[in-house]
Design a protein around this motif. Structure first.
Motif, PDB file in Angstrom:
ATOM      1  N   UNK A   1       0.841  -1.207   0.000  1.00 49.13           N
ATOM      2  CA  UNK A   1       0.000   0.000   0.000  1.00 49.13           C
ATOM      3  C   UNK A   1       0.873   1.253   0.000  1.00 49.13           C
ATOM      4  N   UNK A   2       1.983   1.195   0.753  1.00 45.95           N
ATOM      5  CA  UNK A   2       2.859   2.378   0.860  1.00 45.95           C
ATOM      6  C   UNK A   2       3.482   2.718  -0.492  1.00 45.95           C
ATOM      7  N   UNK A   3       3.820   1.673  -1.263  1.00 50.01           N
ATOM      8  CA  UNK A   3       4.418   1.921  -2.584  1.00 50.01           C
ATOM      9  C   UNK A   3       3.441   2.722  -3.453  1.00 50.01           C
ATOM     10  N   UNK A   4       2.179   2.295  -3.440  1.00 46.05           N
ATOM     11  CA  UNK A   4       1.151   3.006  -4.225  1.00 46.05           C
ATOM     12  C   UNK A   4       0.951   4.424  -3.719  1.00 46.05           C
ATOM     13  N   UNK A   5       0.903   4.576  -2.384  1.00 42.58           N
ATOM     14  CA  UNK A   5       0.661   5.901  -1.799  1.00 42.58           C
ATOM     15  C   UNK A   5       1.834   6.850  -2.130  1.00 42.58           C
ATOM     16  N   UNK A   6       3.071   6.315  -2.022  1.00 41.89           N
ATOM     17  CA  UNK A   6       4.243   7.153  -2.317  1.00 41.89           C
ATOM     18  C   UNK A   6       4.164   7.666  -3.744  1.00 41.89           C
ATOM     19  N   UNK A   7       3.768   6.796  -4.660  1.00 41.07           N
ATOM     20  CA  UNK A   7       3.687   7.193  -6.072  1.00 41.07           C
ATOM     21  C   UNK A   7       2.705   8.356  -6.236  1.00 41.07           C
ATOM     22  N   UNK A   8       1.522   8.211  -5.578  1.00 41.83           N
ATOM     23  CA  UNK A   8       0.497   9.263  -5.750  1.00 41.83           C
ATOM     24  C   UNK A   8       0.928  10.566  -5.070  1.00 41.83           C
ATOM     25  N   UNK A   9       1.576  10.457  -3.905  1.00 48.58           N
ATOM     26  CA  UNK A   9       2.035  11.681  -3.220  1.00 48.58           C
ATOM     27  C   UNK A   9       3.093  12.408  -4.055  1.00 48.58           C
ATOM     28  N   UNK A  10       4.002  11.614  -4.653  1.00 60.37           N
ATOM     29  CA  UNK A  10       5.049  12.241  -5.483  1.00 60.37           C
ATOM     30  C   UNK A  10       4.438  12.881  -6.730  1.00 60.37           C
ATOM     31  N   UNK A  11       3.455  12.195  -7.304  1.00 58.70           N
ATOM     32  CA  UNK A  11       2.786  12.791  -8.477  1.00 58.70           C
ATOM     33  C   UNK A  11       2.155  14.125  -8.115  1.00 58.70           C
ATOM     34  N   UNK A  12       1.707  14.238  -6.860  1.00 64.41           N
ATOM     35  CA  UNK A  12       1.087  15.497  -6.423  1.00 64.41           C
ATOM     36  C   UNK A  12       2.152  16.545  -6.080  1.00 64.41           C
ATOM     37  N   UNK A  13       3.451  16.157  -6.134  1.00 69.51           N
ATOM     38  CA  UNK A  13       4.514  17.150  -5.944  1.00 69.51           C
ATOM     39  C   UNK A  13       5.181  17.116  -4.575  1.00 69.51           C
ATOM     40  N   UNK A  14       4.799  16.167  -3.713  1.00 65.63           N
ATOM     41  CA  UNK A  14       5.436  16.111  -2.387  1.00 65.63           C
ATOM     42  C   UNK A  14       6.748  15.327  -2.452  1.00 65.63           C
ATOM     43  N   UNK A  15       7.672  15.708  -1.557  1.00 64.32           N
ATOM     44  CA  UNK A  15       8.954  14.999  -1.481  1.00 64.32           C
ATOM     45  C   UNK A  15       8.793  13.876  -0.457  1.00 64.32           C
ATOM     46  N   UNK A  16       8.928  12.635  -0.921  1.00 66.69           N
ATOM     47  CA  UNK A  16       8.585  11.483  -0.081  1.00 66.69           C
ATOM     48  C   UNK A  16       9.780  10.543   0.057  1.00 66.69           C
ATOM     49  N   UNK A  17      10.070  10.140   1.296  1.00 66.90           N
ATOM     50  CA  UNK A  17      11.080   9.103   1.519  1.00 66.90           C
ATOM     51  C   UNK A  17      10.352   7.809   1.855  1.00 66.90           C
ATOM     52  N   UNK A  18      10.583   6.782   1.041  1.00 68.72           N
ATOM     53  CA  UNK A  18       9.938   5.482   1.263  1.00 68.72           C
ATOM     54  C   UNK A  18      11.033   4.493   1.659  1.00 68.72           C
ATOM     55  N   UNK A  19      11.071   4.054   2.929  1.00 66.77           N
ATOM     56  CA  UNK A  19      12.136   3.129   3.342  1.00 66.77           C
ATOM     57  C   UNK A  19      12.100   1.855   2.496  1.00 66.77           C
ATOM     58  N   UNK A  20      13.268   1.377   2.143  1.00 66.15           N
ATOM     59  CA  UNK A  20      13.337   0.201   1.273  1.00 66.15           C
ATOM     60  C   UNK A  20      13.127  -1.086   2.050  1.00 66.15           C
ATOM     61  N   UNK A  21      13.430  -1.043   3.350  1.00 64.25           N
ATOM     62  CA  UNK A  21      13.192  -2.235   4.173  1.00 64.25           C
ATOM     63  C   UNK A  21      12.380  -1.822   5.397  1.00 64.25           C
ATOM     64  N   UNK A  22      11.794  -2.817   6.038  1.00 69.79           N
ATOM     65  CA  UNK A  22      10.981  -2.483   7.208  1.00 69.79           C
ATOM     66  C   UNK A  22      11.893  -2.106   8.374  1.00 69.79           C
ATOM     67  N   UNK A  23      11.572  -0.990   9.014  1.00 70.19           N
ATOM     68  CA  UNK A  23      12.364  -0.530  10.164  1.00 70.19           C
ATOM     69  C   UNK A  23      11.422  -0.471  11.368  1.00 70.19           C
ATOM     70  N   UNK A  24      11.939  -0.888  12.526  1.00 69.01           N
ATOM     71  CA  UNK A  24      11.075  -0.909  13.723  1.00 69.01           C
ATOM     72  C   UNK A  24      10.530   0.484  14.017  1.00 69.01           C
ATOM     73  N   UNK A  25       9.336   0.541  14.633  1.00 69.51           N
ATOM     74  CA  UNK A  25       8.599   1.790  14.793  1.00 69.51           C
ATOM     75  C   UNK A  25       9.440   2.935  15.382  1.00 69.51           C
ATOM     76  N   UNK A  26      10.040   2.677  16.535  1.00 70.08           N
ATOM     77  CA  UNK A  26      10.784   3.744  17.229  1.00 70.08           C
ATOM     78  C   UNK A  26      11.942   4.252  16.380  1.00 70.08           C
TER      79      UNK A  26
END
Ligand code: HAM
Length: 529
Positions: free
Chosen positions: A448-473
Motif C-alpha cells: 500500500x505504501x508503494x502506491x501511496x508514495x507514487x500518488x504523493x510524489x505525483x502530487x509534488x510532495x517529497x517522499x522518503x519510502x524506506x526500502x526495508x521495514x524498520x522498527x517503529x521507534x
C-alpha cells in the motif's frame, strides 16, 4: 590508494547544489523574459579559436589553458613509433628496402589524412610529406655509393640523413591541438558563424551555462574548473540601447536573487580608430617612467609596456597606484563616434534606473573587447570580487571569418562567486527537505505504501519510502534526523480502517486521515500539491 579531486577543482554537494540550481533556474527565467535562448557549446575547441579571439598575449591563452594534442589515429602513431625506433643500416639492403617502403607508406597515409582535412596541415606535417620522399631517395643513393666505395664519410652522411627523416617523422602532427574552453564567447561566435545565424531576423540573443577551465593558482573564489552563466547578443546593430539592455538583464537577475551590494563599473576602451592613438600615448608615458634612473614599476608592468600596455592599468600593486593615476586616460582620447556611443550607453542606463560607476582603468583581460566594458563586484568575496565581466566585441565575428558588419556584446557571471556572495549574505539556504517520511510495517502495508508514495510524489510532495521495514521507534527517529516535516504511518490497523496516521514532527500532533484528506492536509501544511 585514496583518490582526491585534482588541484583547483571541487565537488558541489547538497545542500549547496540546491542553491546552484536556484541561481541557474532564476537565470533561465530572467533571460527568457528578455528573449534569450539557450545555446549548448562544447567543452573543448581547437586551441587556435582561443588564441585568435582571446589573444595570444593574454594570461588566459599564454599561461592558463589546458591544451592537449588529440590522438585520433593511435595505430598510425604506434607505426611511427616503430619507424623512429628502427633505424636503417647502410650495409643491409633488405632491411633498408623494408624501412624505405614502410616510411613511404606512413607518409602516404599522413598525406591522405591531411588532404582530407582529417589531420591538421601544420607546417611540420607538410614538411614531412614533401621532404621525406626526397630524403629517402638521397639515402638510397648513399647506400649504392657505399656498396661501391665503403667510404666512412658516406656512412656518416647516411646516418645524418636518416636522422633528418626521424626528425620529420617525429614532428608530423597526428591529431588536432585542442583546449578545454577557458571562456564561452569564442565558442558562441564560432557557432554563430558555423551555423550561418547571421541570416536570422533581428539580433541573435543566446545564453549558456557550464564549466570553464583555467590553470590559475587556486584560492577562495578562484578555481581551475569554475562555472559561468553567460549571454551574448550578435547582429548588425551596435545601438547603445543593447548594451544597456544586456546590463539591465544582469541587474534584474541579481535583484531577483537578492544579491545585495553589487556595484556596476563601466568604461569605454575605444575602437580600432582611436585606441591605437591612445596606446601610443600611454606607451610613451610608460617608457618615460621606465627610463627614469629609479623606475617605480614592478617587473610585470615593465614587461607589459611593449606587449600590452593597457594591462598596466589593471595592476593592483600598491607602489604603482600613484603612477597609474597620472597616466593618460582613454576617456580623454576617444574619437567622436566612441565618445557618442559611450555617452548614450550611460544615458540608456540612467533611463533604466541603473546606477553605475565609471572606472577608466577597467580594460579587461581579453583582447576582443572594444568600446563598452563593464564589471560587477559583489561583497563577501575578498580579493576575487568580480562576480561578472563583459563588454562589446564588434570586430570578433569578422576576425573569426564571419560577416564583417557583425557586432557583439555580452557578459559572463562567475557562478561560483555569485553563490559564495549569496551564502555570505545569508541568502544561501534553499528549503528542500522531506515533506513525508512514509513508515510502513508489514508486507501488506509495504504494498500500500508503494502506491501511496507514487500518488504523493505525483502530487509534488517529497517522499522518503524506506526500502526495508524498520522498527517503529527507529523509523520515527530516522524521520526526525532526516528533518522530515511529517511521518505518515501505515500498519495493519491503518490498512484495516482505510486510513493513515499522519504525525507532524515539529510538535508531535497526529491524526488519522483517509487518502483524499491526507492530500488536502499536506497541501495546506506545505503549500504544495
Ligand atoms: P572574464 O572576466 O574572464 O570574462 O570572466 C567572467 C567571470 O568569470 C569573472 O568575472 C569571474 O566572476 C569568473 N571567473 C573567471 N575566472 C575564474 C576562476 N578561475 N574561478 C572562478 N571564477 C572565475 C569572460 O570570460 C568573457 N567571456 C565574458 C564575456 C562574455 N564578454 C563578452 N561576452
Amino acid at each position: 590508494m585514496k583518490f582526491q579531486a585534482i588541484k583547483g577543482v571541487r565537488d558541489i554537494l547538497p545542500p549547496e547544489s540546491a542553491l546552484w540550481n536556484r541561481v541557474e533556474q532564476t537565470a533561465r527565467e530572467v533571460f527568457r523574459t528578455f528573449g534569450f535562448s539557450e545555446i549548448r557549446i562544447p567543452d573543448a575547441e581547437h586551441t587556435e579559436l582561443f588564441t585568435r579571439s582571446v589573444g595570444e598575449g593574454t594570461d588566459i591563452v599564454s599561461k592558463e589553458m589546458f591544451s592537449f594534442q588529440d590522438h585520433e589515429y593511435p595505430d598510425l602513431d604506434r607505426f611511427r613509433g616503430t619507424l623512429i625506433f628502427h633505424q636503417p643500416t647502410i650495409e643491409d639492403r633488405m632491411q633498408f628496402d623494408l624501412y624505405k617502403a614502410q616510411v613511404s607508406g606512413f607518409v602516404n597515409e599522413l598525406s591522405k589524412h591531411v588532404s582530407k582535412r582529417e589531420l591538421p596541415s601544420t607546417p611540420e606535417s607538410l614538411r614531412a610529406i614533401t621532404e621525406i620522399p626526397t630524403l629517402l631517395a638521397q639515402l638510397e643513393n648513399m647506400r649504392e655509393q657505399y656498396r661501391e666505395t665503403a667510404s666512412e664519410q658516406t656512412r656518416v652522411r647516411f646516418e645524418l640523413y636518416a636522422g633528418h627523416v626521424r626528425d620529420r617523422l617525429r614532428a608530423a602532427q597526428l591529431g588536432d591541438n585542442l583546449s578545454l574552453r577557458p571562456e564561452g564567447t569564442a565558442s558562441v561566435v564560432r557557432a554563430y558563424i558555423e551555423h550561418g545565424m547571421h541570416v536570422l531576423p533581428g539580433n541573435v540573443k543566446l545564453y549558456y551555462m557550464g564549466p570553464m577551465f583555467r590553470r590559475e593558482r587556486p584560492q577562495r573564489g578562484r578555481y581551475r574548473q569554475f562555472y559561468q552563466i553567460g549571454a551574448e547578443v550578435l547582429g548588425t546593430s551596435d545601438a547603445p540601447g543593447i548594451d544597456a539592455e544586456v546590463i539591465g538583464m544582469l541587474m534584474t537577475l541579481f535583484e531577483q536573487l537578492k544579491l545585495k551590494g553589487a556595484v556596476l563599473s563601466i568604461n569605454s576602451i575605444g575602437d580600432s580608430k582611436c585606441r591605437p592613438v591612445y596606446l601610443e600615448k600611454l606607451r610613451a608615458a610608460l617608457v618615460k617612467i621606465r627610463d627614469q634612473p629609479e623606475p617605480q614599476m614592478g617587473h610585470d608592468s615593465l614587461s607589459r609596456i611593449e606587449t600590452n600596455p593597457l594591462r598596466v592599468l589593471d595592476s593592483k600593486l600598491e607602489s604603482e597606484q600613484a603612477i597609474i593615476e597620472k597616466l593618460p586616460r582613454i576617456g580623454d582620447h576617444l574619437c567622436a563616434d566612441c565618445r557618442g556611443h559611450y555617452d548614450e550607453v550611460k544615458r540608456q542606463l540612467t533611463l533604466r534606473g541603473i546606477a553605475y560607476q565609471e572606472n577608466w582603468r577597467l580594460v579587461r583581460g581579453l583582447d576582443y573587447y572594444m568600446r563598452t566594458t563593464f564589471e560587477i563586484t559583489a561583497p563577501g568575496l575578498g580579493s576575487q570580487n568580480a562576480v561578472c565581466g563583459g563588454g562589446r566585441y564588434d570586430g570578433l565575428v569578422e576576425l573569426l571569418g564571419g560577416p564583417a558588419a557583425t557586432k557583439g556584446i555580452g557578459f559572463a557571471i562567475g557562478t561560483d562567486r555569485l553563490v559564495l556572495s549569496l551564502q555570505e549574505a545569508g541568502e544561501g539556504t534553499v528549503q528542500e527537505g522531506l515533506d513525508v517520511y512514509l513508515a510502513w510495517f508489514g508486507a501488506a502495508a509495504q504494498a500500500a505504501a508503494i502506491g501511496l508514495a507514487k500518488r504523493l510524489r505525483e502530487a509534488g510532495f517529497v517522499v522518503e519510502l524506506p526500502a526495508i521495514e524498520i522498527k517503529f521507534g527507529k523509523s520515527l527517529g530516522l524521520a526526525d534526523r532526516l528533518k522530515a516535516r511529517h511521518a505518515v504511518i501505515l500498519g495493519d490497523d491503518e490498512l484495516a480502517a482505510k486510513v493513515v496516521t499522519v504525525k507532524r514532527l515539529a510538535d508531535g500532533s497526529q491524526k488519522k486521515l483517509a487518502e483524499p484528506e491526507l492530500l488536502a492536509y499536506l497541501s495546506a501544511e506545505t503549500g504544495k500539491g
